[in-house]
Scaffold this motif. Sequence first.
Motif, PDB file in Angstrom:
ATOM      1  N   MET A   1      46.056  62.047  43.215  1.00 54.37           N
ATOM      2  CA  MET A   1      44.785  62.329  42.533  1.00 54.37           C
ATOM      3  C   MET A   1      44.463  61.190  41.597  1.00 54.37           C
ATOM      4  SD  MET A   1      46.452  65.233  40.218  1.00 54.37           S
ATOM      5  CE  MET A   1      47.587  65.512  41.576  1.00 54.37           C
TER       6      MET A   1
ATOM      7  N   ALA B   1      51.836  61.142  38.284  1.00 58.94           N
ATOM      8  CA  ALA B   1      50.431  61.086  38.691  1.00 58.94           C
ATOM      9  C   ALA B   1      49.840  59.769  38.227  1.00 58.94           C
ATOM     10  CB  ALA B   1      49.666  62.242  38.054  1.00 58.94           C
TER      11      ALA B   1
ATOM     12  N   LEU C   1      46.275  58.167  37.188  1.00 59.09           N
ATOM     13  CA  LEU C   1      45.015  58.747  36.713  1.00 59.09           C
ATOM     14  C   LEU C   1      44.112  57.653  36.157  1.00 59.09           C
ATOM     15  CD1 LEU C   1      47.032  61.395  34.737  1.00 59.09           C
ATOM     16  CD2 LEU C   1      45.647  61.969  36.745  1.00 59.09           C
ATOM     17  N   GLU C   2      42.821  57.778  36.404  1.00 61.22           N
ATOM     18  CA  GLU C   2      41.878  56.787  35.873  1.00 61.22           C
ATOM     19  C   GLU C   2      41.408  57.197  34.489  1.00 61.22           C
ATOM     20  OE1 GLU C   2      38.748  55.958  38.614  1.00 61.22           O
ATOM     21  OE2 GLU C   2      40.136  55.318  40.179  1.00 61.22           O
ATOM     22  N   LEU C   3      41.413  56.226  33.565  1.00 63.00           N
ATOM     23  CA  LEU C   3      41.024  56.512  32.189  1.00 63.00           C
ATOM     24  C   LEU C   3      40.513  55.231  31.538  1.00 63.00           C
ATOM     25  CD1 LEU C   3      41.115  58.766  29.976  1.00 63.00           C
ATOM     26  CD2 LEU C   3      43.270  57.749  29.244  1.00 63.00           C
ATOM     27  N   ASN C   4      39.363  55.339  30.918  1.00 68.55           N
ATOM     28  CA  ASN C   4      38.792  54.210  30.171  1.00 68.55           C
ATOM     29  C   ASN C   4      38.742  52.933  31.006  1.00 68.55           C
ATOM     30  OD1 ASN C   4      38.667  55.929  27.977  1.00 68.55           O
ATOM     31  ND2 ASN C   4      40.549  55.148  27.039  1.00 68.55           N
TER      32      ASN C   4
ATOM     33  N   ILE D   1      54.099  58.261  29.618  1.00 63.82           N
ATOM     34  CA  ILE D   1      52.834  57.620  29.988  1.00 63.82           C
ATOM     35  C   ILE D   1      53.092  56.130  30.164  1.00 63.82           C
ATOM     36  CG2 ILE D   1      50.482  57.047  29.219  1.00 63.82           C
ATOM     37  CD1 ILE D   1      50.460  59.597  27.580  1.00 63.82           C
TER      38      ILE D   1
ATOM     39  N   ASP E   1      41.430  61.227  39.278  1.00 65.58           N
ATOM     40  CA  ASP E   1      40.859  61.602  37.998  1.00 65.58           C
ATOM     41  C   ASP E   1      40.534  63.086  37.971  1.00 65.58           C
ATOM     42  OD1 ASP E   1      37.770  60.095  38.945  1.00 65.58           O
ATOM     43  OD2 ASP E   1      38.134  62.244  38.740  1.00 65.58           O
TER      44      ASP E   1
ATOM     45  N   PHE F   1      51.510  59.258  34.594  1.00 66.07           N
ATOM     46  CA  PHE F   1      51.929  60.372  33.731  1.00 66.07           C
ATOM     47  C   PHE F   1      52.982  61.138  34.513  1.00 66.07           C
ATOM     48  CE2 PHE F   1      50.263  64.656  31.822  1.00 66.07           C
ATOM     49  CZ  PHE F   1      51.236  64.631  30.846  1.00 66.07           C
TER      50      PHE F   1
ATOM     51  N   ARG G   1      53.828  50.208  33.850  1.00 66.21           N
ATOM     52  CA  ARG G   1      54.631  49.684  32.749  1.00 66.21           C
ATOM     53  C   ARG G   1      54.791  50.826  31.748  1.00 66.21           C
ATOM     54  NH1 ARG G   1      53.187  46.785  27.891  1.00 66.21           N
ATOM     55  NH2 ARG G   1      51.019  47.054  28.472  1.00 66.21           N
ATOM     56  N   PRO G   2      56.027  51.330  31.540  1.00 66.85           N
ATOM     57  CA  PRO G   2      56.228  52.490  30.658  1.00 66.85           C
ATOM     58  C   PRO G   2      55.868  52.165  29.215  1.00 66.85           C
ATOM     59  CG  PRO G   2      58.163  52.092  32.047  1.00 66.85           C
ATOM     60  CD  PRO G   2      57.280  50.886  32.176  1.00 66.85           C
TER      61      PRO G   2
ATOM     62  N   GLY H   1      40.761  51.936  33.193  1.00 68.70           N
ATOM     63  CA  GLY H   1      42.064  51.487  33.663  1.00 68.70           C
ATOM     64  C   GLY H   1      42.781  52.655  34.333  1.00 68.70           C
ATOM     65  N   ARG H   2      44.051  52.443  34.662  1.00 64.25           N
ATOM     66  CA  ARG H   2      44.822  53.527  35.260  1.00 64.25           C
ATOM     67  C   ARG H   2      46.094  53.748  34.457  1.00 64.25           C
ATOM     68  NH1 ARG H   2      46.217  51.764  40.989  1.00 64.25           N
ATOM     69  NH2 ARG H   2      46.290  49.769  39.883  1.00 64.25           N
ATOM     70  N   ILE H   3      46.434  55.036  34.275  1.00 61.95           N
ATOM     71  CA  ILE H   3      47.702  55.370  33.650  1.00 61.95           C
ATOM     72  C   ILE H   3      48.543  56.169  34.631  1.00 61.95           C
ATOM     73  CG2 ILE H   3      46.747  55.384  31.309  1.00 61.95           C
ATOM     74  CD1 ILE H   3      46.882  58.450  31.388  1.00 61.95           C
TER      75      ILE H   3
END
Lengths: 354, 354
Positions: A1, A59, A61-64, A165, A3, A70, A105-106, A66-68
Amino acid sequence: MTDRDSPGRPGGFSCPVPLSRHAVVTLAHGGGGTIMKRLVDGFVEAFGGPAPGDRHDGAVLELNGGRIAFTTDSYVIDPIFFPGGDIGSLAVHGTVNDLAVCGARPLWLSAGLILGEGFPLDSLERVVESMADAARRCGVRFVTGDTKVVGHPGCDGIYINTAGIGAVPPGVDVRPANVRPGDGIVVSGDIGRHGMAIMCAREGIGLETDIESDSAPIHGVVGRILESGIPVRCMRDLTRGGLAAALSEIASDSSTDFIIEEPSVPVNGQVRAACELLGFDPLHVANEGRFVTFVPGGMAADLVRLMASFDPESTPACIGTVAGEGTGAVTLRSSLGTRRPMSVLSGEQLPRIC
Amino acid sequence: MTDRDSPGRPGGFSCPVPLSRHAVVTLAHGGGGTIMKRLVDGFVEAFGGPAPGDRHDGAVLELNGGRIAFTTDSYVIDPIFFPGGDIGSLAVHGTVNDLAVCGARPLWLSAGLILGEGFPLDSLERVVESMADAARRCGVRFVTGDTKVVGHPGCDGIYINTAGIGAVPPGVDVRPANVRPGDGIVVSGDIGRHGMAIMCAREGIGLETDIESDSAPIHGVVGRILESGIPVRCMRDLTRGGLAAALSEIASDSSTDFIIEEPSVPVNGQVRAACELLGFDPLHVANEGRFVTFVPGGMAADLVRLMASFDPESTPACIGTVAGEGTGAVTLRSSLGTRRPMSVLSGEQLPRIC
């Protein structure tokens, strides 16, 4: 997934094992085998999780813009102090590693501690020190936490949940859907140390071995591989269920079949001897600092050389290839050339291994 | 703390209770009182946590030019099904609420399940359905998870950890450091329902009450408050340790003193009666859907009117003011005008309340 606005596929959750036969949770539901996989598949369905080809240990996830990544894991290992590590450093390495194999990158960790009434405070001090020390070494920070205490018989020591994250760099895209026929499969080092170290420590077995857990962070090596220019299709760290569970999962999620050259799988001599004595298959034994990488077949030897150059004592190896599109079959080829299907455990080999 | 590069303050962790007197974890270490606070302060020190004025129920972190909130909680409540909720919905609401009072819009959750061998699968189905349903209602998604199973006597049922990520909108800045002398203190509704509902359910007390837990998500109301233009200094949801613990923590972390008008604190008649019968002070009883908001004194009445307009059945109230700079003293003023220091529990009122 990718977002929160993408359509989820929420559905009712029903336990995958018929209630009439197994009406309660069994150790097999947490063992890393097929029974656990069916339970977890039920959770994924209930929660509207990702398609198989997008599945990770975390997961993305797209945010701001960029991608994180989790991820979360709870650690219930017994004993909490073992050769080569303890539950505190394990809870850092395990979650850092899950982020790394998402290509991230943790950055940050959370700590959720459940303590049993009566747990010695000096043990708590050792564990917390170990968590803090491991986090410093990994370059990540514990930024939030929670503590619960439960009375008897609720908890017999300490359980630690760490969620994490990480930031996924632009261009990095590692997931089962990217696996292609002809890809090479590279394991980062010899397998089975963690499980056999716990086994020997727990049972007080009089084996004269020096087997230590391989518990270690892998994000440094993973980061250098991703920066090397070798195109990485997919990565997975090897934990519960061992190399066999990871290969089976990726084969299934990518709808391909693998051939594994059994003699190429690196196993330390002491680990092999302990496995033979106790009746374990190293392919099924848990690891906490090893991972498998899928790259285009022509690059597998380059990847092995690169990884060996990071650490002369490591024993990375190309162990097989993606044979073609398929249904997730993993075939083992012996030194004599005979073939047999790789078995996957249905249930529990060693409870509370992580 | 705002990002991973800011200087941490890592130090050795030592348990704050002298080992010679209390060499083991006690229920008091998880009770939400001063003994737990000292333990948690030790963790924060060991992990290089934030300065008191920046402390939240979660962390606010800078990422990709924006800010995220990150929080975690483990839920060990007993019984797992109770009037007004269950451990599954509680695990969603609790973490969503922690994100909300950081000023964040909740986005994603992780689920870490620890199951006891022998836990009924039909109970697991109910809990997972409840988690999925609560997440849908809250507009958040479970995106990653983990399952562990422990044998006897490791876990007597189910423990759930949820970590959560939210997005903090630009301009939102709610934290203890922003609290100012003259601020008004507004509670969102009547207090003590959750704790008394659990108490009555657990003990099978023959009280003829209909007390239900207030377990509910607050992020919708919090979001509307933040968008209203009323400047919010600080918010905190009321959980373990009740209103008293939250006020004491914020007063201490903001280096101010509060005066609370005791008759203004809303308490439902049945909750008050049950508290009197059983010897509890509603100020100390746990909540799971109430929060306290600090705003400039002149805006407190506006905030109460706004909150009442969202839900005619709610009973928000201005319960006191920030008297001045100070050392974190909270004073209760009775209906007769007499003053006394608000007590904070040292240890355990009701184990496994959340």
